[in-house]
Scaffold this motif. Structure first.
Motif, PDB file in Angstrom:
ATOM      1  N   THR A  20       0.861  -1.176   0.000  1.00  0.00           N
ATOM      2  CA  THR A  20       0.000   0.000   0.000  1.00  0.00           C
ATOM      3  C   THR A  20       0.902   1.232   0.000  1.00  0.00           C
ATOM      4  OG1 THR A  20      -0.096   0.132   2.409  1.00  0.00           O
ATOM      5  CG2 THR A  20      -1.816  -1.164   1.305  1.00  0.00           C
ATOM      6  N   ALA A  21       0.323   2.380  -0.308  1.00  0.00           N
ATOM      7  CA  ALA A  21       1.086   3.619  -0.362  1.00  0.00           C
ATOM      8  C   ALA A  21       1.668   3.984   1.001  1.00  0.00           C
ATOM      9  CB  ALA A  21       0.208   4.750  -0.880  1.00  0.00           C
ATOM     10  N   THR A  22       1.039   3.526   2.063  1.00  0.00           N
ATOM     11  CA  THR A  22       1.502   3.861   3.412  1.00  0.00           C
ATOM     12  C   THR A  22       2.363   2.766   4.043  1.00  0.00           C
ATOM     13  OG1 THR A  22      -0.546   2.989   4.364  1.00  0.00           O
ATOM     14  CG2 THR A  22      -0.491   5.355   3.845  1.00  0.00           C
ATOM     15  N   CYS A  23       2.711   1.767   3.282  1.00  0.00           N
ATOM     16  CA  CYS A  23       3.479   0.636   3.803  1.00  0.00           C
ATOM     17  C   CYS A  23       4.887   1.062   4.213  1.00  0.00           C
ATOM     18  CB  CYS A  23       3.563  -0.451   2.727  1.00  0.00           C
ATOM     19  SG  CYS A  23       4.568  -1.855   3.211  1.00  0.00           S
ATOM     20  N   SER A  24       5.277   0.704   5.411  1.00  0.00           N
ATOM     21  CA  SER A  24       6.616   1.048   5.899  1.00  0.00           C
ATOM     22  C   SER A  24       7.684   0.128   5.320  1.00  0.00           C
ATOM     23  CB  SER A  24       6.641   0.993   7.426  1.00  0.00           C
ATOM     24  OG  SER A  24       6.337  -0.311   7.879  1.00  0.00           O
ATOM     25  N   HIS A  25       7.292  -0.941   4.643  1.00  0.00           N
ATOM     26  CA  HIS A  25       8.238  -1.884   4.037  1.00  0.00           C
ATOM     27  C   HIS A  25       8.381  -1.672   2.525  1.00  0.00           C
ATOM     28  CE1 HIS A  25       8.597  -4.093   7.739  1.00  0.00           C
ATOM     29  NE2 HIS A  25       7.279  -4.126   7.823  1.00  0.00           N
ATOM     30  N   SER A  26       7.754  -0.632   2.012  1.00  0.00           N
ATOM     31  CA  SER A  26       7.830  -0.342   0.583  1.00  0.00           C
ATOM     32  C   SER A  26       9.264   0.028   0.202  1.00  0.00           C
ATOM     33  CB  SER A  26       6.896   0.821   0.241  1.00  0.00           C
ATOM     34  OG  SER A  26       7.081   1.215  -1.094  1.00  0.00           O
ATOM     35  N   PRO A  27       9.710  -0.392  -0.975  1.00  0.00           N
ATOM     36  CA  PRO A  27      11.066  -0.068  -1.412  1.00  0.00           C
ATOM     37  C   PRO A  27      11.204   1.363  -1.930  1.00  0.00           C
ATOM     38  CG  PRO A  27       9.982  -1.350  -3.082  1.00  0.00           C
ATOM     39  CD  PRO A  27       9.044  -1.278  -1.904  1.00  0.00           C
ATOM     40  N   GLY A  28      10.162   2.142  -1.897  1.00  0.00           N
ATOM     41  CA  GLY A  28      10.195   3.526  -2.368  1.00  0.00           C
ATOM     42  C   GLY A  28       9.544   3.675  -3.728  1.00  0.00           C
ATOM     43  N   VAL A  29       9.049   4.852  -3.998  1.00  0.00           N
ATOM     44  CA  VAL A  29       8.282   5.120  -5.219  1.00  0.00           C
ATOM     45  C   VAL A  29       9.105   4.841  -6.475  1.00  0.00           C
ATOM     46  CG1 VAL A  29       7.069   6.924  -6.515  1.00  0.00           C
ATOM     47  CG2 VAL A  29       6.849   6.813  -4.037  1.00  0.00           C
ATOM     48  N   LYS A  30      10.399   5.119  -6.448  1.00  0.00           N
ATOM     49  CA  LYS A  30      11.236   4.910  -7.632  1.00  0.00           C
ATOM     50  C   LYS A  30      11.340   3.435  -8.010  1.00  0.00           C
ATOM     51  CE  LYS A  30      14.093   8.982  -7.021  1.00  0.00           C
ATOM     52  NZ  LYS A  30      15.446   9.497  -6.832  1.00  0.00           N
ATOM     53  N   ASN A  31      11.128   2.550  -7.054  1.00  0.00           N
ATOM     54  CA  ASN A  31      11.241   1.114  -7.292  1.00  0.00           C
ATOM     55  C   ASN A  31       9.895   0.423  -7.418  1.00  0.00           C
ATOM     56  OD1 ASN A  31      14.111   0.996  -7.246  1.00  0.00           O
ATOM     57  ND2 ASN A  31      14.016   1.269  -5.040  1.00  0.00           N
ATOM     58  N   CYS A  32       8.826   1.211  -7.552  1.00  0.00           N
ATOM     59  CA  CYS A  32       7.475   0.641  -7.614  1.00  0.00           C
ATOM     60  C   CYS A  32       6.692   1.195  -8.796  1.00  0.00           C
ATOM     61  CB  CYS A  32       6.715   0.971  -6.334  1.00  0.00           C
ATOM     62  SG  CYS A  32       7.296   0.126  -4.875  1.00  0.00           S
ATOM     63  N   ASP A  33       5.701   0.420  -9.220  1.00  0.00           N
ATOM     64  CA  ASP A  33       4.726   0.864 -10.211  1.00  0.00           C
ATOM     65  C   ASP A  33       3.361   0.896  -9.540  1.00  0.00           C
ATOM     66  OD1 ASP A  33       6.420   1.124 -12.454  1.00  0.00           O
ATOM     67  OD2 ASP A  33       6.263  -1.021 -12.883  1.00  0.00           O
ATOM     68  N   ALA A  34       2.614   1.953  -9.789  1.00  0.00           N
ATOM     69  CA  ALA A  34       1.287   2.093  -9.179  1.00  0.00           C
ATOM     70  C   ALA A  34       0.307   1.105  -9.809  1.00  0.00           C
ATOM     71  CB  ALA A  34       0.777   3.512  -9.354  1.00  0.00           C
ATOM     72  N   LEU A  35      -0.522   0.508  -8.960  1.00  0.00           N
ATOM     73  CA  LEU A  35      -1.590  -0.391  -9.414  1.00  0.00           C
ATOM     74  C   LEU A  35      -2.950   0.275  -9.332  1.00  0.00           C
ATOM     75  CD1 LEU A  35      -0.428  -3.667  -7.667  1.00  0.00           C
ATOM     76  CD2 LEU A  35      -0.295  -3.125 -10.104  1.00  0.00           C
ATOM     77  N   GLY A  36      -3.005   1.450  -8.737  1.00  0.00           N
ATOM     78  CA  GLY A  36      -4.261   2.171  -8.596  1.00  0.00           C
ATOM     79  C   GLY A  36      -4.889   1.964  -7.233  1.00  0.00           C
ATOM     80  N   TYR A  37      -6.076   2.517  -7.080  1.00  0.00           N
ATOM     81  CA  TYR A  37      -6.823   2.418  -5.820  1.00  0.00           C
ATOM     82  C   TYR A  37      -7.686   1.163  -5.839  1.00  0.00           C
ATOM     83  CZ  TYR A  37      -5.450   7.151  -4.634  1.00  0.00           C
ATOM     84  OH  TYR A  37      -4.719   8.263  -4.327  1.00  0.00           O
ATOM     85  N   HIS A  38      -7.656   0.434  -4.723  1.00  0.00           N
ATOM     86  CA  HIS A  38      -8.423  -0.805  -4.602  1.00  0.00           C
ATOM     87  C   HIS A  38      -9.031  -0.889  -3.208  1.00  0.00           C
ATOM     88  CE1 HIS A  38      -6.966  -2.475  -8.400  1.00  0.00           C
ATOM     89  NE2 HIS A  38      -5.847  -1.830  -8.105  1.00  0.00           N
ATOM     90  N   THR A  39     -10.153  -1.580  -3.129  1.00  0.00           N
ATOM     91  CA  THR A  39     -10.823  -1.760  -1.851  1.00  0.00           C
ATOM     92  C   THR A  39     -10.280  -2.952  -1.075  1.00  0.00           C
ATOM     93  OG1 THR A  39     -12.548  -3.041  -2.929  1.00  0.00           O
ATOM     94  CG2 THR A  39     -12.971  -0.682  -2.622  1.00  0.00           C
ATOM     95  N   ALA A  40      -9.537  -3.828  -1.762  1.00  0.00           N
ATOM     96  CA  ALA A  40      -9.004  -5.024  -1.107  1.00  0.00           C
ATOM     97  C   ALA A  40      -7.667  -5.408  -1.734  1.00  0.00           C
ATOM     98  CB  ALA A  40      -9.986  -6.185  -1.250  1.00  0.00           C
ATOM     99  N   CYS A  41      -6.859  -6.100  -0.955  1.00  0.00           N
ATOM    100  CA  CYS A  41      -5.571  -6.594  -1.450  1.00  0.00           C
ATOM    101  C   CYS A  41      -5.757  -7.523  -2.644  1.00  0.00           C
ATOM    102  CB  CYS A  41      -4.833  -7.333  -0.345  1.00  0.00           C
ATOM    103  SG  CYS A  41      -4.398  -6.311   1.066  1.00  0.00           S
ATOM    104  N   SER A  42      -6.815  -8.303  -2.604  1.00  0.00           N
ATOM    105  CA  SER A  42      -7.047  -9.285  -3.674  1.00  0.00           C
ATOM    106  C   SER A  42      -7.287  -8.619  -5.027  1.00  0.00           C
ATOM    107  CB  SER A  42      -8.210 -10.201  -3.313  1.00  0.00           C
ATOM    108  OG  SER A  42      -9.392  -9.444  -3.123  1.00  0.00           O
ATOM    109  N   THR A  43      -7.976  -7.475  -5.049  1.00  0.00           N
ATOM    110  CA  THR A  43      -8.212  -6.804  -6.327  1.00  0.00           C
ATOM    111  C   THR A  43      -6.939  -6.129  -6.836  1.00  0.00           C
ATOM    112  OG1 THR A  43      -9.063  -4.810  -5.239  1.00  0.00           O
ATOM    113  CG2 THR A  43     -10.678  -6.485  -5.921  1.00  0.00           C
ATOM    114  N   ALA A  44      -6.083  -5.680  -5.924  1.00  0.00           N
ATOM    115  CA  ALA A  44      -4.785  -5.136  -6.332  1.00  0.00           C
ATOM    116  C   ALA A  44      -3.928  -6.235  -6.948  1.00  0.00           C
ATOM    117  CB  ALA A  44      -4.076  -4.512  -5.138  1.00  0.00           C
TER     118      ALA A  44
END
Length: 68
Positions: A20-44
């Motif tokens: 998620t955008a607020t995840c403290s374990h994210s590798p940073g925006v430069k290392n990620c691609d956005a999947l968009g807004y989702h109501t559940a992890c499964s739809t992401a």
């Protein structure tokens, strides 16, 4: 709804993590691609599989972020 990202860098086993955008374990925006807004992890995860079907996926559920 939460904004989800997929890590561009594979883990040692070839899986890619979803954060998620607020995840403290994210590798940073430069290392990620956005999947968009989702109501559940499964739809992401479904969106990630549709956008990049050739790679393996690991859904990273950060329970402590969901419930804290």
């Amino acid at each position: 709804m939460s904004l989800f990202y997929v890590d561009k860098n594979a883990q040692d086993n070839g899986d890619h993590e979803i954060h998620t955008a607020t995840c403290s374990h994210s590798p940073g925006v430069k290392n990620c691609d956005a999947l968009g807004y989702h109501t559940a992890c499964s739809t992401a995860l479904d969106a990630a599989k549709k956008n990049i079907p050739s790679i393996k996926w690991l859904l990273l559920l950060l329970i402590f972020q969901l419930y804290i």
